[in-house]
Design a protein around this motif. Structure first.
Motif, PDB file in Angstrom:
ATOM      1  N   VAL A 149     -26.132  15.572  37.599  1.00 47.47           N
ATOM      2  CA  VAL A 149     -26.135  14.152  37.952  1.00 47.47           C
ATOM      3  C   VAL A 149     -26.738  13.309  36.833  1.00 47.47           C
ATOM      4  N   ASP A 150     -27.495  13.967  36.013  1.00 49.89           N
ATOM      5  CA  ASP A 150     -28.076  13.215  34.894  1.00 49.89           C
ATOM      6  C   ASP A 150     -27.068  12.998  33.776  1.00 49.89           C
ATOM      7  N   ASP A 151     -25.910  13.689  33.844  1.00 49.79           N
ATOM      8  CA  ASP A 151     -24.898  13.510  32.789  1.00 49.79           C
ATOM      9  C   ASP A 151     -24.111  12.247  33.102  1.00 49.79           C
ATOM     10  N   TRP A 152     -24.577  11.107  32.717  1.00 51.42           N
ATOM     11  CA  TRP A 152     -23.972   9.800  33.036  1.00 51.42           C
ATOM     12  C   TRP A 152     -22.590   9.620  32.444  1.00 51.42           C
ATOM     13  N   TYR A 153     -22.362  10.282  31.360  1.00 53.83           N
ATOM     14  CA  TYR A 153     -21.081  10.067  30.696  1.00 53.83           C
ATOM     15  C   TYR A 153     -19.907  10.593  31.524  1.00 53.83           C
ATOM     16  N   THR A 193     -19.487  10.393  34.837  1.00 52.83           N
ATOM     17  CA  THR A 193     -19.117   9.296  35.751  1.00 52.83           C
ATOM     18  C   THR A 193     -18.429   8.181  34.985  1.00 52.83           C
ATOM     19  N   PHE A 194     -18.987   7.869  33.803  1.00 52.96           N
ATOM     20  CA  PHE A 194     -18.397   6.782  33.029  1.00 52.96           C
ATOM     21  C   PHE A 194     -16.940   7.080  32.653  1.00 52.96           C
ATOM     22  N   ILE A 195     -16.685   8.318  32.233  1.00 50.52           N
ATOM     23  CA  ILE A 195     -15.321   8.678  31.821  1.00 50.52           C
ATOM     24  C   ILE A 195     -14.379   8.654  33.020  1.00 50.52           C
ATOM     25  N   CYS A 196     -14.864   9.141  34.160  1.00 47.43           N
ATOM     26  CA  CYS A 196     -14.013   9.157  35.367  1.00 47.43           C
ATOM     27  C   CYS A 196     -13.647   7.731  35.789  1.00 47.43           C
ATOM     28  N   VAL A 197     -14.625   6.850  35.830  1.00 47.76           N
ATOM     29  CA  VAL A 197     -14.366   5.466  36.212  1.00 47.76           C
ATOM     30  C   VAL A 197     -13.414   4.813  35.219  1.00 47.76           C
ATOM     31  N   LEU A 198     -13.641   5.060  33.916  1.00 46.68           N
ATOM     32  CA  LEU A 198     -12.767   4.485  32.902  1.00 46.68           C
ATOM     33  C   LEU A 198     -11.327   4.974  33.069  1.00 46.68           C
ATOM     34  N   ALA A 199     -11.139   6.259  33.379  1.00 41.75           N
ATOM     35  CA  ALA A 199      -9.781   6.800  33.566  1.00 41.75           C
ATOM     36  C   ALA A 199      -9.109   6.193  34.783  1.00 41.75           C
ATOM     37  N   ALA A 200      -9.880   6.023  35.898  1.00 36.33           N
ATOM     38  CA  ALA A 200      -9.305   5.427  37.105  1.00 36.33           C
ATOM     39  C   ALA A 200      -8.858   4.000  36.854  1.00 36.33           C
ATOM     40  N   LEU A 201      -9.698   3.252  36.154  1.00 36.49           N
ATOM     41  CA  LEU A 201      -9.324   1.865  35.851  1.00 36.49           C
ATOM     42  C   LEU A 201      -8.088   1.811  34.976  1.00 36.49           C
ATOM     43  N   LEU A 202      -7.957   2.733  34.052  1.00 35.63           N
ATOM     44  CA  LEU A 202      -6.788   2.769  33.185  1.00 35.63           C
ATOM     45  C   LEU A 202      -5.518   3.059  33.985  1.00 35.63           C
ATOM     46  N   LEU A 203      -5.604   4.003  34.913  1.00 31.41           N
ATOM     47  CA  LEU A 203      -4.438   4.333  35.767  1.00 31.41           C
ATOM     48  C   LEU A 203      -4.055   3.160  36.634  1.00 31.41           C
ATOM     49  N   LEU A 204      -5.042   2.501  37.225  1.00 33.20           N
ATOM     50  CA  LEU A 204      -4.752   1.316  38.048  1.00 33.20           C
ATOM     51  C   LEU A 204      -4.096   0.227  37.231  1.00 33.20           C
ATOM     52  N   GLY A 205      -4.545   0.057  36.015  1.00 33.96           N
ATOM     53  CA  GLY A 205      -3.930  -0.947  35.148  1.00 33.96           C
ATOM     54  C   GLY A 205      -2.478  -0.627  34.851  1.00 33.96           C
ATOM     55  N   ILE A 206      -2.212   0.636  34.541  1.00 33.24           N
ATOM     56  CA  ILE A 206      -0.818   1.028  34.255  1.00 33.24           C
ATOM     57  C   ILE A 206       0.066   0.816  35.477  1.00 33.24           C
ATOM     58  N   LEU A 207      -0.419   1.225  36.673  1.00 33.50           N
ATOM     59  CA  LEU A 207       0.360   1.057  37.903  1.00 33.50           C
ATOM     60  C   LEU A 207       0.637  -0.410  38.190  1.00 33.50           C
ATOM     61  N   GLY A 208      -0.369  -1.252  38.018  1.00 34.85           N
ATOM     62  CA  GLY A 208      -0.161  -2.689  38.237  1.00 34.85           C
ATOM     63  C   GLY A 208       0.873  -3.258  37.285  1.00 34.85           C
ATOM     64  N   TYR A 209       0.835  -2.812  36.067  1.00 33.15           N
ATOM     65  CA  TYR A 209       1.785  -3.313  35.082  1.00 33.15           C
ATOM     66  C   TYR A 209       3.211  -2.893  35.453  1.00 33.15           C
ATOM     67  N   LEU A 210       3.390  -1.680  35.916  1.00 33.61           N
ATOM     68  CA  LEU A 210       4.716  -1.205  36.334  1.00 33.61           C
ATOM     69  C   LEU A 210       5.237  -2.013  37.514  1.00 33.61           C
ATOM     70  N   LEU A 211       4.375  -2.291  38.490  1.00 36.55           N
ATOM     71  CA  LEU A 211       4.782  -3.110  39.631  1.00 36.55           C
ATOM     72  C   LEU A 211       5.202  -4.499  39.176  1.00 36.55           C
ATOM     73  N   TYR A 212       4.463  -5.005  38.210  1.00 36.39           N
ATOM     74  CA  TYR A 212       4.808  -6.344  37.689  1.00 36.39           C
ATOM     75  C   TYR A 212       6.205  -6.335  37.067  1.00 36.39           C
ATOM     76  N   LEU A 213       6.497  -5.317  36.269  1.00 34.74           N
ATOM     77  CA  LEU A 213       7.828  -5.226  35.628  1.00 34.74           C
ATOM     78  C   LEU A 213       8.935  -5.044  36.669  1.00 34.74           C
ATOM     79  N   CYS A 214       8.662  -4.266  37.691  1.00 35.85           N
ATOM     80  CA  CYS A 214       9.669  -4.045  38.747  1.00 35.85           C
ATOM     81  C   CYS A 214       9.967  -5.332  39.493  1.00 35.85           C
ATOM     82  N   GLY A 215       8.922  -6.099  39.783  1.00 32.85           N
ATOM     83  CA  GLY A 215       9.126  -7.374  40.476  1.00 32.85           C
ATOM     84  C   GLY A 215       9.971  -8.328  39.657  1.00 32.85           C
ATOM     85  N   ARG A 216       9.698  -8.411  38.364  1.00 33.68           N
ATOM     86  CA  ARG A 216      10.489  -9.294  37.505  1.00 33.68           C
ATOM     87  C   ARG A 216      11.952  -8.876  37.500  1.00 33.68           C
TER      88      ARG A 216
END
Length: 643
Positions: A593-597, A599-622
């Motif tokens: 639990v003391d290895d903070w990095y 958690t940081f990497i996991c959160v960063l990866a999740a945010l990246l995936l969410l960003g990609i998914l949102g971008y795909l939805l945006y392109l599909c809507g257009r």
């Protein structure tokens, strides 16, 4: 003082010496004191020598009146003074048979009885007199006679025409000087002749009788003007390197007398306190250099290199008529000598442990030129690979060399500095250079550097004591220490129960990590499965032949992570080639639990995936918004049944 060891006693001329009126001798006491304060007193006696002086008539301008028909006899007794009281002899010049003078007393006698009407009178009407006679001086005596056919009693009155110089007595007819006659000034300078008319008027009760004559007086020049020097004060600046015989200045004097013979003069005296024959005066008034004006000459230092010269010009016909001129000579210094370093070169040895501000040494340059104007110092070249300005500082006024930063023996062992000394002459400065060698002596200022560092090792709990832990070898280097200087220790807090040790413990730069004590987990002695060893490497081991350490020891640090494992729980066994030593590879979740990095990497990866998914939805809507769906509208179907 003429110089440091010669003095002159001179006559000031005030007051004037008089053998008859003043003391005939003077006793002068002269005190001499040397630079050490020792003194001696001596006596100088000055005797005056008597000079024969001419006698003086105290009643020089005497007018004698005598009545006619007076029997021959004494008519005048002169009053004469002789400074030396010597016997006097009197003569009558020019000789005249009608008068006689006593040879010893100067008494004047007549030899006959005079007749006012019949005796001859002087008919001289032209006179020559010298200038500067005192007012009242008698020029002549005008006498007029009354004709014999005049029988009534009257008197004669004398008058003189208007003029600036002569006067006449109304009743006696004596012509005298009324005002000063200066032959050297106008109008007499241009025209020395004075012409006047003298009239004699007889005023009886009857018609007046008168007669007039013209007198001509020529004023002659006398030698009464001293030479006048112009300018009478001069200032001259002379360089100390002026050559012998150089012309310093020329003194010009003029005599205002009219007669060319009286205008002749020459230069007879040059006096100067402390000059020590440095200057020579020619008869024409030229002053030339006769010695050295060197500023650095000790004989010249006494006078402060300034000289006041007095030049005297004397009339050639009357040496008592003198004129003076003053010349102030100031010697200006010349920058002749280069600065000289003493000693000519410098050598310093300093430890590399010295820090900023430490004084290395001092250079010193002297300048023979006087007056002293100081020397300034500056670097020309030198320094190490890091540059001159980053290593040393030089005081420009005092020549002190200090450190700007700590030197490094391992980078540069010797510095060669070239320093310039420049004198303070603003026009023509002179300089000199010197070399300063600065040797840096080695010191123990570098800690050991060892590796590998931050190593992760796995140790089976049943590893036999004396074994090299996973073949771990520690290798160390030190820039300023030999391999034999290392000492290896493990911090006691990190080496719980002293399970680990290095072998060898000192004297080498290569050592191995050894299991010293076995693990005892079953007995409860050991409970820690993970160790973080802090290894201290010191270079304090005594060198061969040295009884004491060289300097303060330096220490390096290495960290080793060790994980103890149970071999029975391992899934993979790796057997090394080392006999009787087995290495176990254990797979284990090492998340902490003391290895903070993590958690940081996991959160960063999740945010990246969410960003990609949102971008795909945006392109599909257009894309869907641009499709034409009119052909796809559903058509109502006919009801097959009544709804």
């Amino acid at each position: 003082m003429v110089n440091t060891n010669k003095a002159e006693v001179t006559v000031t001329g005030t007051p004037r010496f008089d053998f008859e009126m003043a003391p005939n001798s003077f006793v002068l006491q002269i005190l001499v004191v040397d630079s050490a304060g020792d003194a001696v007193l001596d006596t100088l006696t000055v005797f005056l020598k008597d000079v024969d002086e001419a006698p003086v008539f105290l009643d020089e301008d005497s007018v004698i009146y005598t009545l006619e028909k007076t029997p021959p006899g004494l008519i005048y007794q002169p009053s004469v003074f002789d400074p030396e009281n010597k016997p006097l002899t009197f003569t009558l010049t020019p000789s005249n048979p009608e008068f006689n003078a006593d040879r010893d007393k100067g008494s004047l006698f007549t030899t006959k009885a005079f007749d006012y009407e019949t005796d001859p009178r002087s008919k001289i009407t032209a006179f020559t007199i010298p200038e500067e006679l005192n007012p009242g001086h008698i020029i002549t005596n005008i006498t007029a006679a009354v004709p014999d056919n005049i029988f009534y009693i009257g008197y004669i009155l004398y008058t003189i025409s208007t003029n600036s110089y002569l006067a006449i007595h109304t009743h006696s007819g004596v012509v005298t000087i009324a005002n000063r006659m200066d032959r050297d000034s106008n109008p007499l300078r241009d025209d020395p002749t004075i012409t006047v008319t003298v009239a004699a008027t007889y005023s009886p009760p009857g018609p007046p009788l008168s007669h007039s004559i013209e007198l001509t007086i020529t004023v002659t020049d006398i030698n009464d003007n001293p030479p006048i020097c112009s300018p009478d004060t001069q200032t001259r600046d002379v360089t100390e390197t002026e050559a012998l015989g150089a012309l310093i200045t020329t003194v010009t004097c003029e005599d205002n007398d009219v007669d060319p013979m009286f205008r002749e003069h020459n230069f007879t005296r040059l006096s100067c306190l402390g000059c020590n024959q440095l200057f020579t005066l020619s008869p024409t008034g030229s002053i030339t250099l006769n010695g050295s004006l060197d500023f650095e000459d000790p004989n010249n230092l006494y006078t402060g290199n300034q000289y006041s010269l007095l030049v005297e010009a004397a009339d050639m016909n009357d040496t008592s008529l003198t004129g003076n001129a003053f010349i102030d000579v100031t010697v200006t210094p010349v920058n002749e000598y280069h600065p000289v370093f003493v000693p000519p070169s410098y050598f310093y040895k300093i430890s590399e442990l010295l820090g900023r501000g430490a004084v290395i040494g001092e250079v010193n340059a002297t300048d023979r030129d006087l007056p002293a104007i100081g020397v300034s110092y500056s670097f020309i070249s030198g320094g190490g690979t890091s540059g001159l300005s980053n290593i040393f500082h030089l005081d420009p006024k005092h020549g002190t060399i200090t450190l700007l930063t700590r030197p490094d023996y391992e980078a540069t062992q010797t510095y060669q500095l070239v320093i310039r000394a420049v004198d303070g002459d603003p026009i023509r400065p002179l300089s000199a250079t010197t070399t300063v060698i600065v040797n840096i002596t080695e010191a123990n200022d570098e800690p050991p550097v060892c590796g590998p560092n931050n190593t992760h090792l796995t140790v089976p709990m049943d590893l036999r004591t004396g074994s090299n832990v996973q073949s771990f070898i520690l290798t160390c280097t030190d820039k300023d220490s030999p391999p034999s200087s290392f000492i290896y220790t493990i911090s006691g807090a990190s080496n719980l129960n002293s399970h680990f040790v290095f072998s060898p413990l000192s004297g080498t730069n290569v050592t191995r990590l050894i299991l010293k004590e076995p693990f005892d987990f079953s007995g409860g002695l050991d409970r820690v499965w993970r160790y973080r060893l802090t290894v201290l490497i010191s270079d304090a081991n005594l060198m061969a032949g040295e009884p004491q350490p060289r300097d303060e020891p330096q220490t390096g640090t290495v960290v080793i992570d060790i994980q103890v494992v149970d071999p029975d729980l391992t899934t993979t066994a790796i057997t090394t080639t080392t006999p009787r030593i087995t290495y176990i590879a254990v797979r284990e979740n090492t998340f902490d639990v003391d290895d903070w990095y993590v958690t940081f990497i996991c959160v960063l990866a999740a945010l990246l995936l969410l960003g990609i998914l949102g971008y795909l939805l945006y392109l599909c809507g257009r894309y869907l918004s641009t499709l034409d769906c009119s052909c796809c509208e559903p058509q109502p179907l006919e009801d097959k049944e009544i709804l």
